[in-house]
Write a protein that holds these residues in place. Structure first.
Motif, PDB file in Angstrom:
ATOM      1  N   UNK A  19     -90.655  15.609  19.716  1.00 46.96           N
ATOM      2  CA  UNK A  19     -90.178  16.668  18.817  1.00 46.96           C
ATOM      3  C   UNK A  19     -91.102  17.880  18.985  1.00 46.96           C
ATOM      4  N   UNK A  20     -90.668  19.025  18.462  1.00 47.32           N
ATOM      5  CA  UNK A  20     -91.560  20.181  18.417  1.00 47.32           C
ATOM      6  C   UNK A  20     -91.809  20.523  16.957  1.00 47.32           C
ATOM      7  N   UNK A  21     -92.983  20.135  16.477  1.00 46.49           N
ATOM      8  CA  UNK A  21     -93.362  20.422  15.087  1.00 46.49           C
ATOM      9  C   UNK A  21     -94.582  21.339  15.071  1.00 46.49           C
ATOM     10  N   UNK A  22     -94.714  22.118  16.119  1.00 48.30           N
ATOM     11  CA  UNK A  22     -95.816  23.075  16.246  1.00 48.30           C
ATOM     12  C   UNK A  22     -95.651  24.122  15.140  1.00 48.30           C
ATOM     13  N   UNK A  23     -96.545  24.095  14.151  1.00 45.49           N
ATOM     14  CA  UNK A  23     -96.291  24.822  12.901  1.00 45.49           C
ATOM     15  C   UNK A  23     -97.509  25.608  12.449  1.00 45.49           C
ATOM     16  N   UNK A  24     -97.299  26.550  11.530  1.00 48.17           N
ATOM     17  CA  UNK A  24     -98.448  27.212  10.911  1.00 48.17           C
ATOM     18  C   UNK A  24     -99.319  26.183  10.180  1.00 48.17           C
ATOM     19  N   UNK A  36     -90.085  23.206  10.883  1.00 51.47           N
ATOM     20  CA  UNK A  36     -89.797  22.562  12.173  1.00 51.47           C
ATOM     21  C   UNK A  36     -89.670  21.046  12.021  1.00 51.47           C
ATOM     22  N   UNK A  37     -90.451  20.469  11.091  1.00 51.95           N
ATOM     23  CA  UNK A  37     -90.296  19.032  10.835  1.00 51.95           C
ATOM     24  C   UNK A  37     -88.901  18.742  10.291  1.00 51.95           C
ATOM     25  N   UNK A  59     -96.802  18.126  20.168  1.00 55.07           N
ATOM     26  CA  UNK A  59     -98.043  18.896  20.274  1.00 55.07           C
ATOM     27  C   UNK A  59     -98.193  19.765  19.035  1.00 55.07           C
ATOM     28  N   UNK A  60     -99.404  20.233  18.803  1.00 52.48           N
ATOM     29  CA  UNK A  60     -99.671  21.175  17.708  1.00 52.48           C
ATOM     30  C   UNK A  60    -100.745  22.131  18.199  1.00 52.48           C
ATOM     31  N   UNK A  61    -100.414  23.415  18.273  1.00 50.39           N
ATOM     32  CA  UNK A  61    -101.376  24.437  18.666  1.00 50.39           C
ATOM     33  C   UNK A  61    -101.728  24.389  20.140  1.00 50.39           C
TER      34      UNK A  61
END
Ligand SMILES: Nc1ncnc2c1ncn2[C@@H]1O[C@H](COP(=O)(O)OP(=O)(O)OP(=O)(O)O)[C@@H](O)[C@H]1O
Ligand SMILES: O=C(O)[C@H](O)COP(=O)(O)O
Length: 407
Positions: A19-24, A36-37, A59-61
């Motif tokens: 998934x893409x949960x790359x978030x603030x 995004x979640x 991934x995250x950041x």
């Protein structure tokens, strides 16, 4: 032809779901925005309801950045959103990760650690090479199938996106499926077609501008945000030390030459800001380009009123507008005007397509709505809107098939 969840025999199957949960991220290193979640809940809930065993990969950041944090708080929030326990393990493909995946029972979900904590995941590879990375070699033995729902990362040729689908039967998740459906037909949208490129991912935006201008897909490219600042410097405008230092620190200094080449080749279709807003004495102060450079320490934080007027005029005739990236530092009340007004003007256009994680959260925060489509992807949506293929989508197209149940 890409297989979807409709083609997957889910029950009892251990599925790696990218998934893409790359978030603030907040100051305490936890998730600040769950949009995004939430986008992936349908895909995950469907797999769990159909008694799949789900290992979530994301991934995250970026390494070295402030938002380069663990996925522990993402797992906690996911558990609330799914209404069931979700485990988290601080490993991605090592023995501890494999054990957590093997321990899954039907309907269970575990979130593995940030894939980019491992250096190979921040490199781009051909799929066959990506398939020989540690992440793929470590996870393949414990997974039966792979689902890619990470449309927003599909422009990256990284191991969890192109390596896993090279070795496992692979499927598009529901987010991936609907994004490909909507964004796959840009050439059929009405003209004039205007691309608005803002935000801070300067090199991606310049790639896109080159492509859409060369292919004749864009009648106009409007620049804003850090992208606009880079184009102004490329055009010989002195934005002052603060903006220049910011661009240098972000690693985008070389992009100024590329922006200058693009202006030479297609300058007649590229619009640059005519004024910028700076922080002066704690308030917003607008300066025409002719009045630059700004004072010491003042940085161009937003587009100004005459740029907005100019860009609104270009948008008036558009049939299609594609927007990515905020026009300024929208997180600060003094510099949200450019983003709010520019995006608001775009909602009047028959086809209005928005991409970008920060862009989507800016729009929610500013209460701007009414677009034809708000994509979960920023760079990925833009790449797709240049009518180019995305490596992770190609990898899904070429993936091995799931063996028949009685094989
Ligand atoms: N003039 C500016 N100076 C400094 N930062 C800016 C400026 N204009 C915009 N930004 C910053 O750009 C960031 C968003 O840019 P980014 O390119 O990441 O957009 P995005 O919508 O998230 O796209 P993606 O989904 O590809 O990440 C915001 O944090 C905003 O503060
Ligand atoms: O936010 C995004 O655009 C995606 O998550 C990809 O992130 P990246 O630009 O750091 O590869």
């Amino acid at each position: 032809m890409i297989a979807t969840l409709d083609d997957l025999d889910v029950e009892g199957t251990t599925v790696g779901v990218r998934v893409d949960v790359n978030s603030p991220i907040d100051d305490d290193d936890t998730l600040a925005d769950d949009a995004r979640l939430r986008a992936h809940v349908d895909t995950l809930a469907e797999l769990l309801e159909r008694d799949g065993r789900v290992a979530v990969l994301a991934h995250q950041g970026r390494p070295g950045g402030d938002e380069f944090v663990s996925l522990e708080s993402h797992a906690e929030r996911l558990s609330e959103l799914l209404g069931q326990p979700v485990d988290y393990v601080d490993a991605t493909f090592t023995a501890a990760a494999r054990e957590a995946v093997r321990d899954l029972e039907d309907g269970d979900c575990v979130v593995l650690e940030n894939t980019r904590f491992y250096s190979e995941e921040y490199m781009e590879f051909e799929p066959e090479r990506a398939a020989r990375t540690h992440l793929v070699a470590g996870l393949e033995p414990v997974l039966d199938a792979y689902v890619n729902d990470a449309f927003a990362a599909a422009h990256r040729s990284q191991p969890s996106l192109v390596g896993l689908p090279t070795v496992l039967p692979s499927y598009a998740g529901r987010v991936m499926e609907s994004e490909l459906d909507v964004l796959g037909s840009i050439e059929e949208t009405g003209e004039p077609r205007v691309y608005v490129l803002g935000g801070a991912k300067v090199s991606d935006s310049i790639d896109v501008a080159w492509s859409v201008l060369e292919k004749g897909l864009a009648d106009h490219v409007l620049t804003a945000g850090v992208v606009g600042n880079v184009f102004l410097i490329a055009d010989g405008v002195d934005l002052g030390d603060a903006s220049s230092d910011f661009i240098y620190d972000q690693g985008y200094w070389d992009e100024i030459d590329r922006a200058a080449d693009l202006l030479d080749a297609h300058g007649d279709r590229i619009a640059l800001p005519r004024d910028v807003a700076v922080d002066r004495d704690g308030g917003r102060h607008e300066l025409g380009v002719n009045a630059l450079p700004p004072g010491d320490g003042e940085s161009a934080m937003d587009i100004g009123g005459s740029t907005l007027e100019y860009y609104r005029r270009v948008l008036e005739d558009a049939e299609t507008v594609i927007l990515n990236g905020p026009a300024g530092v929208f997180e600060d009340d003094r510099f949200e005007t450019g983003t709010r007004q520019l995006y608001d003007a775009a909602t009047d256009i028959p086809t209005s397509i928005v991409g970008g994680g920060d862009t989507a959260s800016a729009l929610r925060q500013l209460g701007v709505e009414g677009f034809s489509h708000v994509s979960t992807g920023g760079g990925a949506a833009l790449r797709m809107l240049t009518a180019e293929s995305l490596p992770a989508v190609t990898a899904l197209e070429n993936a091995p098939e799931q063996p028949a149940a009685d094989d």
